[in-house]
Design a protein around this motif. Structure first.
Motif, PDB file in Angstrom:
ATOM      1  N   VAL A   1       0.836  -1.195   0.000  1.00  0.00           N
ATOM      2  CA  VAL A   1       0.000   0.000   0.000  1.00  0.00           C
ATOM      3  C   VAL A   1       0.873   1.248   0.000  1.00  0.00           C
ATOM      4  O   VAL A   1       0.662   2.173  -0.769  1.00  0.00           O
ATOM      5  N   ASN A   2       1.885   1.290   0.850  1.00  0.00           N
ATOM      6  CA  ASN A   2       2.737   2.469   0.959  1.00  0.00           C
ATOM      7  C   ASN A   2       3.951   2.325   0.041  1.00  0.00           C
ATOM      8  O   ASN A   2       4.949   1.703   0.391  1.00  0.00           O
ATOM      9  N   LEU A   3       3.870   2.909  -1.131  1.00  0.00           N
ATOM     10  CA  LEU A   3       4.928   2.762  -2.127  1.00  0.00           C
ATOM     11  C   LEU A   3       6.220   3.454  -1.718  1.00  0.00           C
ATOM     12  O   LEU A   3       7.299   3.033  -2.095  1.00  0.00           O
TER      13      LEU A   3
ATOM     14  N   GLU B   1       1.159  11.532  -5.811  1.00  0.00           N
ATOM     15  CA  GLU B   1       0.255  11.190  -4.710  1.00  0.00           C
ATOM     16  C   GLU B   1      -0.507  12.426  -4.218  1.00  0.00           C
ATOM     17  O   GLU B   1      -1.720  12.356  -3.980  1.00  0.00           O
TER      18      GLU B   1
ATOM     19  N   LYS C   1      -3.756   2.899  -4.404  1.00  0.00           N
ATOM     20  CA  LYS C   1      -2.445   2.434  -4.852  1.00  0.00           C
ATOM     21  C   LYS C   1      -2.483   2.058  -6.327  1.00  0.00           C
ATOM     22  O   LYS C   1      -1.584   2.389  -7.097  1.00  0.00           O
TER      23      LYS C   1
END
Length: 275
Positions: free
Chosen positions: A178-180, A199, A219
């Motif tokens: 989820v958190n790139l 983002e 995402k």
């Protein structure tokens, strides 16, 4: 090789192993010799008998099981980071597809030479041709295919929209992330600055249009926009016919997408109006 030997209750010939792996018998002999060096320190060894073949003999069950657990942890990691060369056909297929798709994002001018790829994977040209035939079967659902060109090397051919969808599916969406920004893999392709810019634009536009997305959906949207930016850099644009554009113009999605593209273009100083 180890997995094949573990699956066999009796001895198996080197010729059969080579056929299963798509390599030469000489490579099998060399790899077994190397594998035995690891096994001898981990409670097992491969016994070779002329005219009979190879079999695995486990001398210390506990030590060998611990060794297998370590291998499993390695296989769960990133093949590229660990410099692991895929051996099985299915693994090679995914490796080659990912390599070609990654190349399309990183450097358009860097050719993938088929002979270099064979050397990298320790396979013959005939094995590569078989793998490419299998890859084309995999890629058929995207309406894409692999092409080998004397001047351009190996590359994926098809509609730009299909190529982008394939990139997202094979490279990104298989990684449940989820958190790139915290993932080193993504930072190799996209700069942290580009990630933050994209983002922020998405968050602002979605808030203004009162659109709510789950973390995974956000995402996915972020990934597709980043792919668009990278591909557009190499003049690879998605072409829509006039009828499709006229239809889309009447939707809220089109308004949101247009706003996103416009704002990102203003920040990165690129005209994405074609998109």
């Amino acid at each position: 090789i180890l997995e094949i030997l573990m699956d066999c209750q009796k001895s198996i010939s080197g010729e059969r192993i080579s056929l299963e792996l798509g390599v030469t018998s000489r490579t099998v002999r060399s790899d077994i010799k190397e594998l035995n060096k690891y096994l001898n320190d981990n409670g097992a060894k491969i016994i070779s008998a002329t005219g009979v073949g190879y079999r695995l003999e486990v001398e210390d069950e506990a030590k060998f099981n611990y060794f297998l657990k370590e291998i499993k942890l390695l296989k769960q990691g990133n093949n590229e980071q660990l410099n692991i060369i895929p051996t099985y056909s299915e693994d090679r297929i995914n490796y080659i597809i990912s390599k070609l798709l990654m190349s399309s994002l990183k450097d358009k001018n860097k050719l993938i030479n088929p002979y270099d790829l064979c050397d990298e994977l320790f396979i013959s040209s005939s094995t590569l041709k078989k793998d490419i035939a299998s890859i084309n079967t995999h890629l058929s659902r995207f309406d894409l295919k692999i092409v080998i060109n004397q001047n351009k090397g190996i590359f994926i051919k098809g509609k730009e929209s299909s190529i982008r969808y394939c990139i997202a599916d094979y490279i990104f969406n298989k990684r449940e992330i989820v958190n790139l920004e915290n993932i080193e893999f993504y930072n190799e392709i996209f700069s942290r600055e580009l990630l933050e810019i994209t983002e922020n634009v998405l968050v602002n536009v979605l808030c203004e249009y009162n659109v709510h997305l789950t973390d995974i959906s956000f995402k996915n949207l972020l990934v597709h926009v980043l792919i668009m930016i990278k591909r557009y850099k190499y003049n690879q644009t998605v072409i829509f016919d006039n009828a499709s554009v006229d239809f889309l113009k009447n939707t809220k999605d089109y308004l949101i997408a247009t706003d996103i593209v416009k704002r990102i273009g203003e920040v990165v100083k690129v005209d994405f109006s074609d998109e």
